[in-house]
Design a protein around this motif. Structure first.
Motif, PDB file in Angstrom:
ATOM      1  N   UNK A  41     -18.064   3.559   4.671  1.00 34.06           N
ATOM      2  CA  UNK A  41     -18.130   2.933   5.991  1.00 34.06           C
ATOM      3  C   UNK A  41     -16.824   2.260   6.384  1.00 34.06           C
ATOM      4  N   UNK A  42     -15.789   2.381   5.561  1.00 34.31           N
ATOM      5  CA  UNK A  42     -14.526   1.719   5.864  1.00 34.31           C
ATOM      6  C   UNK A  42     -13.823   2.374   7.045  1.00 34.31           C
ATOM      7  N   UNK A  43     -12.948   1.634   7.737  1.00 34.99           N
ATOM      8  CA  UNK A  43     -12.223   2.198   8.888  1.00 34.99           C
ATOM      9  C   UNK A  43     -11.340   3.377   8.469  1.00 34.99           C
ATOM     10  N   UNK A  44     -11.107   4.262   9.405  1.00 38.47           N
ATOM     11  CA  UNK A  44     -10.193   5.370   9.189  1.00 38.47           C
ATOM     12  C   UNK A  44     -10.794   6.600   8.538  1.00 38.47           C
ATOM     13  N   UNK A  56     -21.006  13.432   4.504  1.00 35.62           N
ATOM     14  CA  UNK A  56     -19.940  13.354   3.507  1.00 35.62           C
ATOM     15  C   UNK A  56     -18.759  12.702   4.207  1.00 35.62           C
ATOM     16  N   UNK A  57     -18.241  11.621   3.627  1.00 32.10           N
ATOM     17  CA  UNK A  57     -17.091  10.917   4.201  1.00 32.10           C
ATOM     18  C   UNK A  57     -15.810  11.463   3.577  1.00 32.10           C
ATOM     19  N   UNK A  58     -14.787  11.622   4.390  1.00 33.23           N
ATOM     20  CA  UNK A  58     -13.513  12.110   3.857  1.00 33.23           C
ATOM     21  C   UNK A  58     -12.358  11.522   4.646  1.00 33.23           C
ATOM     22  N   UNK A  59     -11.197  11.520   4.004  1.00 37.98           N
ATOM     23  CA  UNK A  59      -9.963  11.065   4.648  1.00 37.98           C
ATOM     24  C   UNK A  59      -9.008  12.242   4.737  1.00 37.98           C
ATOM     25  N   UNK A  60      -8.211  12.245   5.775  1.00 38.08           N
ATOM     26  CA  UNK A  60      -7.211  13.301   5.969  1.00 38.08           C
ATOM     27  C   UNK A  60      -5.824  12.722   5.704  1.00 38.08           C
ATOM     28  N   UNK A  61      -5.042  13.432   4.905  1.00 34.60           N
ATOM     29  CA  UNK A  61      -3.686  12.966   4.591  1.00 34.60           C
ATOM     30  C   UNK A  61      -2.831  14.176   4.252  1.00 34.60           C
ATOM     31  N   UNK A 173       1.228  -2.959  -7.754  1.00 34.76           N
ATOM     32  CA  UNK A 173       1.252  -2.305  -6.442  1.00 34.76           C
ATOM     33  C   UNK A 173       1.435  -3.414  -5.416  1.00 34.76           C
ATOM     34  N   UNK A 174       2.655  -3.752  -5.086  1.00 35.84           N
ATOM     35  CA  UNK A 174       2.920  -4.905  -4.240  1.00 35.84           C
ATOM     36  C   UNK A 174       2.841  -4.534  -2.760  1.00 35.84           C
ATOM     37  N   UNK A 175       2.674  -5.546  -1.939  1.00 30.35           N
ATOM     38  CA  UNK A 175       2.783  -5.482  -0.473  1.00 30.35           C
ATOM     39  C   UNK A 175       1.593  -4.888   0.250  1.00 30.35           C
ATOM     40  N   UNK A 176       0.776  -4.054  -0.389  1.00 26.59           N
ATOM     41  CA  UNK A 176      -0.335  -3.419   0.312  1.00 26.59           C
ATOM     42  C   UNK A 176      -1.621  -3.490  -0.509  1.00 26.59           C
ATOM     43  N   UNK A 177      -2.735  -3.649   0.187  1.00 21.22           N
ATOM     44  CA  UNK A 177      -4.030  -3.484  -0.464  1.00 21.22           C
ATOM     45  C   UNK A 177      -4.228  -2.006  -0.789  1.00 21.22           C
ATOM     46  N   UNK A 178      -4.813  -1.733  -1.949  1.00 23.98           N
ATOM     47  CA  UNK A 178      -5.244  -0.363  -2.225  1.00 23.98           C
ATOM     48  C   UNK A 178      -6.384  -0.034  -1.275  1.00 23.98           C
ATOM     49  N   UNK A 179      -6.395   1.174  -0.765  1.00 22.65           N
ATOM     50  CA  UNK A 179      -7.436   1.572   0.177  1.00 22.65           C
ATOM     51  C   UNK A 179      -8.091   2.866  -0.298  1.00 22.65           C
ATOM     52  N   UNK A 180      -9.044   3.346   0.467  1.00 21.02           N
ATOM     53  CA  UNK A 180      -9.793   4.574   0.217  1.00 21.02           C
ATOM     54  C   UNK A 180     -10.738   4.383  -0.958  1.00 21.02           C
ATOM     55  N   UNK A 181     -10.245   4.343  -2.206  1.00 20.01           N
ATOM     56  CA  UNK A 181     -11.114   4.140  -3.355  1.00 20.01           C
ATOM     57  C   UNK A 181     -11.672   2.718  -3.401  1.00 20.01           C
TER      58      UNK A 181
END
Length: 335
Positions: A41-44, A56-61, A173-181
């Motif tokens: 349910x996360x954004x993006x 089924x949720x998926x991300x495009x990259x 992993x500095x400066x950014x939150x880990x996302x997706x997982x």
């Protein structure tokens, strides 16, 4: 094509760009039992939805599609959902799925299914803090108490950003939150989430956020998704927060806590459907690239709870999906 798959094809909406958050949330509350179900349910995210069945949720990259976890749908329709998704997106990569999904994708669609890490689940009916390996947890609880730490549950507090930003600057992993997982800390959809905070002199110095797990429309557990502690507080606060939350869940009769993914915690044996090339690459990353992510530290921390460990996999088309793995690490912001 199976009878289930034919029936699903007839129900797939022609316009997959039209989504109904309320409809997905209803499906999540019915079938969201996977450690990553709530993260869908996360954004993006993009969605392959079968109205009235699931998604089924998926991300495009980088032009690739990465399916997040397992289909959120009735268990008996899982394989048909996977087949319908692969028929539409034949080069999709599946991230953090169980052996049942692996067996279907390997046998039916020729996918490799390579171990990606492990998950650990606590049976709260039998869980206790006794035992030598849990001494580190008991020590952390005592240390927190001696330092004047008070742990209590509360509502969502936007001030957590202050703690999080300071914590991230201390990470590999500095400066950014880990996302997706891992879902973002601040999201629009928060139904069923729980928030536990550690305070010293009424100032929040750490927290753990839990997301709900569902089966057959019932709450069956929680998974700790977001955890942070003040950079000024010594290590061990996470253990104290987790122990407090677990005790609360036990009082409420919650069946389990899923500790979620421990990335690159790999078994010694290699299964027939695995890519030996990818397994060797992941082993090298774990042993020599700890500067990217604290793989071994996370494995040690979760292992102290002595949960039931299960393998989790990544399903991919090529024996060495170098571009896809690089894209996934970029998508998650590990690199």
């Amino acid at each position: 094509m199976s009878q289930h798959a034919v029936a699903l094809e007839r129900r797939i909406a022609a316009d997959l760009s039209h989504h109904d958050t309320a409809r997905r949330a209803a499906v999540l509350r019915q079938y969201g039992g996977h450690a990553l179900s709530f993260c869908t349910m996360q954004p993006g995210m993009s969605y392959f939805e079968v109205p009235g069945v699931g998604y089924i949720a998926f991300a495009k990259y980088w032009g690739m599609r990465f399916a997040l976890g397992e289909p959120v749908c009735p268990p008996h329709l899982r394989d048909a959902m996977l087949t319908a998704f692969v028929d539409r997106y034949p080069d999709a990569v599946f991230v953090q799925v169980g052996k049942g999904v692996v067996d279907h994708l390997h046998a039916r669609h020729g996918y490799y299914g390579t171990q990606f890490g492990s998950e650990s689940r606590l049976d709260l009916a039998t869980f206790s803090l006794r035992g030598a390996r849990k001494q580190v947890i008991r020590t952390a609880i005592n240390a927190a108490r001696a330092d004047g730490i008070e742990i209590r549950e509360g509502g969502f507090d936007h001030d957590v950003r202050r703690i999080s930003d300071a914590w991230i600057r201390t990470r590999r992993c500095k400066n950014n939150e880990i996302r997706f997982l891992i879902r973002p800390m601040i999201v629009d959809y928060r139904e069923g989430t729980r928030y536990f905070y550690a305070y010293r002199d009424e100032e929040a110095v750490g927290f753990v956020f839990f997301d709900p797990l569902y089966r057959d429309g019932r709450l069956v557990g929680y998974v700790p998704n977001i955890s942070r502690s003040s950079a000024n507080f010594r290590q061990g606060l996470w253990y104290a927060l987790m122990a407090y939350a677990i005790a609360r869940f036990q009082e409420e009769g919650v069946p389990c806590v899923d500790l979620g993914l421990t990335p690159l915690m790999l078994s010694d044996g290699i299964e027939p459907q695995e890519s030996r090339l990818l397994r060797a690459t992941l082993s090298v990353i774990r042993e020599r690239m700890d500067f990217l992510y604290n793989f071994k530290g996370l494995e040690f921390a979760k292992s102290r709870f002595q949960g039931q460990v299960e393998k989790t996999y990544c399903c991919h088309r090529n024996a060495l999906p170098a571009l896809a793995m690089t894209a996934m690490f970029r998508l998650t912001r590990i690199i």
